[in-house]
Design a protein around this motif. Structure first.
Motif, PDB file in Angstrom:
ATOM      1  N   PHE A 123      42.564   2.160 -48.632  1.00 55.71           N
ATOM      2  CA  PHE A 123      43.635   1.935 -47.657  1.00 55.71           C
ATOM      3  C   PHE A 123      44.257   3.228 -47.135  1.00 55.71           C
ATOM      4  O   PHE A 123      45.264   3.187 -46.437  1.00 55.71           O
ATOM      5  N   LEU A 124      43.658   4.380 -47.470  1.00 57.29           N
ATOM      6  CA  LEU A 124      44.268   5.636 -47.003  1.00 57.29           C
ATOM      7  C   LEU A 124      44.254   5.706 -45.487  1.00 57.29           C
ATOM      8  O   LEU A 124      43.377   5.142 -44.831  1.00 57.29           O
ATOM      9  N   ALA A 125      45.251   6.382 -44.953  1.00 53.42           N
ATOM     10  CA  ALA A 125      45.257   6.654 -43.506  1.00 53.42           C
ATOM     11  C   ALA A 125      44.956   8.132 -43.316  1.00 53.42           C
ATOM     12  O   ALA A 125      45.352   8.970 -44.134  1.00 53.42           O
ATOM     13  N   GLU A 153      50.355  12.912 -31.168  1.00 55.12           N
ATOM     14  CA  GLU A 153      51.753  13.249 -31.480  1.00 55.12           C
ATOM     15  C   GLU A 153      51.896  14.491 -32.364  1.00 55.12           C
ATOM     16  O   GLU A 153      52.766  14.542 -33.237  1.00 55.12           O
ATOM     17  N   ARG A 160      53.113   9.368 -26.280  1.00 55.17           N
ATOM     18  CA  ARG A 160      53.481   9.204 -27.686  1.00 55.17           C
ATOM     19  C   ARG A 160      54.987   9.174 -27.901  1.00 55.17           C
ATOM     20  O   ARG A 160      55.452   9.035 -29.036  1.00 55.17           O
ATOM     21  N   CYS A 217      38.462   2.766 -37.441  1.00 50.74           N
ATOM     22  CA  CYS A 217      38.429   1.481 -38.150  1.00 50.74           C
ATOM     23  C   CYS A 217      39.126   0.295 -37.500  1.00 50.74           C
ATOM     24  O   CYS A 217      38.612  -0.818 -37.590  1.00 50.74           O
ATOM     25  N   PHE A 218      40.294   0.486 -36.897  1.00 48.59           N
ATOM     26  CA  PHE A 218      41.023  -0.696 -36.420  1.00 48.59           C
ATOM     27  C   PHE A 218      40.149  -1.563 -35.517  1.00 48.59           C
ATOM     28  O   PHE A 218      39.996  -2.760 -35.723  1.00 48.59           O
ATOM     29  N   GLY A 266      47.908   3.635 -27.152  1.00 48.66           N
ATOM     30  CA  GLY A 266      46.895   2.736 -27.732  1.00 48.66           C
ATOM     31  C   GLY A 266      46.401   3.289 -29.050  1.00 48.66           C
ATOM     32  O   GLY A 266      46.306   4.509 -29.215  1.00 48.66           O
ATOM     33  N   PHE A 267      46.095   2.381 -29.964  1.00 50.51           N
ATOM     34  CA  PHE A 267      45.595   2.884 -31.248  1.00 50.51           C
ATOM     35  C   PHE A 267      44.149   3.328 -31.122  1.00 50.51           C
ATOM     36  O   PHE A 267      43.379   2.809 -30.317  1.00 50.51           O
ATOM     37  N   LYS A 313      40.879  -6.256 -47.035  1.00 51.13           N
ATOM     38  CA  LYS A 313      40.786  -4.986 -46.309  1.00 51.13           C
ATOM     39  C   LYS A 313      40.769  -5.231 -44.793  1.00 51.13           C
ATOM     40  O   LYS A 313      41.519  -4.606 -44.039  1.00 51.13           O
ATOM     41  N   PHE A 355      42.864  11.210 -32.644  1.00 49.14           N
ATOM     42  CA  PHE A 355      43.422   9.865 -32.492  1.00 49.14           C
ATOM     43  C   PHE A 355      44.816   9.730 -33.080  1.00 49.14           C
ATOM     44  O   PHE A 355      45.530   8.770 -32.813  1.00 49.14           O
TER      45      PHE A 355
HETATM   46  O1  LIG Z   1      40.583   1.488 -42.719  1.00 48.68           O
HETATM   47  C1  LIG Z   1      40.954   2.532 -42.238  1.00 48.68           C
HETATM   48  O2  LIG Z   1      40.244   3.339 -41.660  1.00 48.68           O
HETATM   49  C2  LIG Z   1      42.405   2.902 -42.253  1.00 48.68           C
HETATM   50  O3  LIG Z   1      42.928   2.551 -40.938  1.00 48.68           O
HETATM   51  C3  LIG Z   1      44.294   2.907 -40.737  1.00 48.68           C
HETATM   52  O4  LIG Z   1      44.466   4.306 -40.899  1.00 48.68           O
HETATM   53  P1  LIG Z   1      44.143   5.355 -39.726  1.00 48.68           P
HETATM   54  O5  LIG Z   1      43.320   4.692 -38.683  1.00 48.68           O
HETATM   55  O6  LIG Z   1      43.621   6.558 -40.388  1.00 48.68           O
HETATM   56  O7  LIG Z   1      45.556   5.753 -39.128  1.00 48.68           O
HETATM   57  P2  LIG Z   1      46.858   4.909 -38.718  1.00 48.68           P
HETATM   58  O8  LIG Z   1      48.036   5.673 -39.153  1.00 48.68           O
HETATM   59  O9  LIG Z   1      46.784   3.514 -39.178  1.00 48.68           O
HETATM   60  O10 LIG Z   1      46.823   4.959 -37.148  1.00 48.68           O
HETATM   61  C4  LIG Z   1      45.849   4.252 -36.398  1.00 48.68           C
HETATM   62  C5  LIG Z   1      46.149   4.367 -34.918  1.00 48.68           C
HETATM   63  O11 LIG Z   1      47.305   3.598 -34.580  1.00 48.68           O
HETATM   64  C6  LIG Z   1      48.217   4.403 -33.867  1.00 48.68           C
HETATM   65  N1  LIG Z   1      49.596   3.947 -34.168  1.00 48.68           N
HETATM   66  C7  LIG Z   1      49.982   3.782 -35.459  1.00 48.68           C
HETATM   67  C8  LIG Z   1      51.257   3.343 -35.744  1.00 48.68           C
HETATM   68  C9  LIG Z   1      52.144   3.056 -34.706  1.00 48.68           C
HETATM   69  O12 LIG Z   1      53.323   2.645 -34.905  1.00 48.68           O
HETATM   70  N2  LIG Z   1      51.730   3.221 -33.435  1.00 48.68           N
HETATM   71  C10 LIG Z   1      50.460   3.659 -33.134  1.00 48.68           C
HETATM   72  O13 LIG Z   1      50.114   3.793 -31.955  1.00 48.68           O
HETATM   73  C11 LIG Z   1      47.941   5.816 -34.353  1.00 48.68           C
HETATM   74  O14 LIG Z   1      48.402   6.774 -33.435  1.00 48.68           O
HETATM   75  C12 LIG Z   1      46.437   5.791 -34.466  1.00 48.68           C
HETATM   76  O15 LIG Z   1      45.843   6.020 -33.215  1.00 48.68           O
HETATM   77  C13 LIG Z   1      45.157   2.210 -41.784  1.00 48.68           C
HETATM   78  O16 LIG Z   1      46.519   2.630 -41.622  1.00 48.68           O
HETATM   79  C14 LIG Z   1      44.682   2.542 -43.191  1.00 48.68           C
HETATM   80  O17 LIG Z   1      45.444   1.808 -44.150  1.00 48.68           O
HETATM   81  C15 LIG Z   1      43.199   2.181 -43.321  1.00 48.68           C
HETATM   82  O18 LIG Z   1      42.715   2.537 -44.599  1.00 48.68           O
END
Ligand SMILES: O=C(O)[C@H]1O[C@H](OP(=O)(O)OP(=O)(O)OC[C@H]2O[C@@H](n3ccc(=O)[nH]c3=O)[C@H](O)[C@@H]2O)[C@H](O)[C@@H](O)[C@@H]1O
Ligand SMILES: NC(=O)C1=CN([C@@H]2O[C@H](COP(=O)(O)OP(=O)(O)OC[C@H]3O[C@@H](n4cnc5c(N)ncnc54)[C@H](O)[C@@H]3O)[C@@H](O)[C@H]2O)C=CC1
Length: 463
Positions: free
Chosen positions: A163-165, A417, A443, A277-278, A272-273, A221, A339
């Motif tokens: 679950f690490l980010a 950001e 951002r 992974c997402f 956008g995210f 997951k 990203f």
């Molecule tokens: O399975 C995975 O690969 C991981 O996917 C995410 O981690 P990650 O993608 O590394 O980073 P996040 O912090 O979740 O950010 C994902 C995206 O959402 C965006 N985001 C996040 C939070 C927010 O409030 N707004 C937003 O636009 C971020 O800028 C980024 O582009 C999950 O947070 C982790 O728990 C997971 O393990």
């Protein structure tokens, strides 16, 4: 059973940091991380810690402590599998780009290759740990491959999703909200679960280590990522409504986040995210739901992706429209390509798609990112296959100095950001830009009032 030798197949963003922390916290366990990619392994072994293949705050110190003590990086996959009692599979599971499920399902070919390799090499019983993110019920396929080799070796399969980010990997690994371990609910299965619990319990409190059956763990997951991404898409959907009604998305997020049932995290409106992974995991969830005939469930989750694509497109369109509907030949500076901040990872970064749309209109994009290489930016854009590579080269440039990137630009777009963007001399940047000078803050990180006082015309998502 006490584990003394671990092998991890896959030295990527997950395998590298995860095993570095396991090794640091368990000096009595020999941990060998193996990969087919020789350059990557060489980088993990580099004397200069700045050359590690992955940039994560704090990772260099962990690697420095454990490497060559009980943490090893190697290309000898067979040797490491054979020596280990526990084998983690941490290889990539991208979205399929061919055949049945193309564009939706997870491509499990690397997982299957690992299972076949383990089956071929192993001569002693092993616990196999799924660290990669996998569709629910993958353990069954792995088990079937392993159990049908007929060489008498016994396997237990565990699911232990990560679950690490990125950007906070070391922090997340050091103090995880939870560690999840799924396994067969048989005597042997429970023993295997306990063996992995013991590895984590050297630093993770017992109450944070959850054990479940295999399928709950695998599905949790995908569910966790779907819920997180859904929050981003939800706030991004509201950001457009804020823009047309005079509400401020930060104020709305703050107001709803105070409700303890909703909570304040993951409510930051953005361009956008991105990330590896997402999108892939939600598409996978959609595919699995469809394959069970659950079309309403599939449609529900697919909307999270549709909204995210729309948000990236909307940001690019806003730039074009604001620059008088013509950006051909104009220089647009990008601050950020990764990203998210504190990572050099660019997979699925919104910046790539925004750049692509602007280049379609023949704008020149000058990118400054503190951690991403020019080569990476080029390859990201080429990967989309929208136009010839020479054309991409002509329209996209990476500039190593932010002031230089912004010089003579018509507009600046903030795509990542990174904290350092807030500390720049914005008066100097303004003085060197073409007028009117526009800032598009994707951002919401800059001091917008200050920028307007300087003379910038500022667009912020959700305001
Ligand atoms: O399975 C995975 O690969 C991981 O996917 C995410 O981690 P990650 O993608 O590394 O980073 P996040 O912090 O979740 O950010 C994902 C995206 O959402 C965006 N985001 C996040 C939070 C927010 O409030 N707004 C937003 O636009 C971020 O800028 C980024 O582009 C999950 O947070 C982790 O728990 C997971 O393990
Ligand atoms: N990146 C992230 O933040 C997170 C990723 N995950 C999941 O973890 C898994 C791995 O992701 P990343 O580490 O980001 O991928 P990655 O692409 O960075 O690393 C995977 C590595 O596996 C290697 N590999 C592939 N097949 C191999 C084989 N047969 N033998 C030896 N090496 C092999 C590749 O060369 C590559 O270096 C994916 O399933 C992903 O969904 C889970 C949580 C967080």
């Amino acid at each position: 059973m006490k584990i003394t030798n671990i092998c991890c197949i896959g030295a990527g963003y997950v395998g590298g940091p995860t095993m570095a922390v396991i090794a640091q916290k368990n000096p009595n366990i020999k941990v060998t991380v193996v990969d087919l990619n020789e350059a990557r392994i060489a980088a993990w072994n580099h004397d200069d810690l700045e050359q590690l293949p992955i940039y994560e705050p704090g990772l260099d110190a962990v690697v420095a402590e454990a490497r060559n003590r009980n943490l090893f990086f190697s290309t000898d996959v067979d040797g490491a599998i054979e020596a280990a009692e526990m084998v983690f599979i941490s290889v990539n599971t991208p979205t399929k780009t061919y055949g049945k499920g193309k564009g939706m399902a997870a491509d499990l070919k690397y997982i299957e290759l690992c299972a076949r390799q383990i089956a071929r090499v192993a001569t002693t019983d092993k616990i196999i740990v799924e660290k990669s993110t996998l569709p629910v019920r993958t353990a069954q396929a792995i088990k079937s491959i392993l159990d049908n080799t007929g060489n008498g070796v016994k396997y237990q399969i565990l699911s232990n999703p990560e679950f690490l980010a990125e950007g906070t990997a070391v922090q997340d690994l050091m103090a995880p909200d939870r560690v999840l371990i799924g396994g067969e609910q048989t005597e042997e299965g429970l023993k295997a679960i306990q063996a992995l619990v013991d590895v984590y319990s050297t630093w993770v409190p017992d109450e944070n280590i959850l054990t479940t059956n295999l399928w709950s763990s695998e599905l949790s997951k995908l569910t966790a990522n779907a819920f997180l991404a859904q929050r981003v898409s939800s706030i991004n959907a509201l950001s457009e409504l804020c823009e047309v009604t005079g509400a401020d998305v930060n104020e709305v997020a703050n107001a709803i986040g105070k409700d303890s049932r909703i909570g304040p995290k993951f409510l930051k409106a953005s361009v956008g995210f991105g990330g590896s992974c997402f999108q892939k995991d939600i598409l996978n969830l959609v595919y699995i739901s469809k394959s069970y005939g659950l079309n309403e469930v599939a449609d529900y989750w697919e909307q999270v992706i549709i909204m995210n694509d729309y948000q990236k497109h909307r940001f690019a369109s806003k730039i074009i429209q604001t620059l008088y509907n013509t950006i051909s030949g104009k220089k647009i500076a990008f601050l950020g390509w990764a990203f998210k901040k504190d990572t050099n990872d660019t997979r699925e970064s919104a910046a790539i798609y925004v750049a692509d749309q602007l280049i379609d209109e023949q704008a020149t994009i000058a990118v400054y990112d503190p951690k991403v290489t020019a080569q990476q930016m080029e390859s990201d854009l080429n990967y989309l296959g929208t136009r010839a590579e020479e054309e991409n080269e002509r329209f996209l440039m990476s500039i190593k100095d932010p002031y230089e990137a912004c010089k003579d630009a018509h507009a600046i777009a903030v795509l990542t950001e990174w904290d350092e963007f807030k500390t720049y001399d914005w008066q100097k940047i303004y003085d060197n830009m073409l007028k009117p000078a526009f800032v598009f803050d994707g951002r919401g990180i800059l001091d917008h009032q200050k920028l307007e006082t300087i003379g910038f015309q500022v667009y912020v998502i959700g305001k």
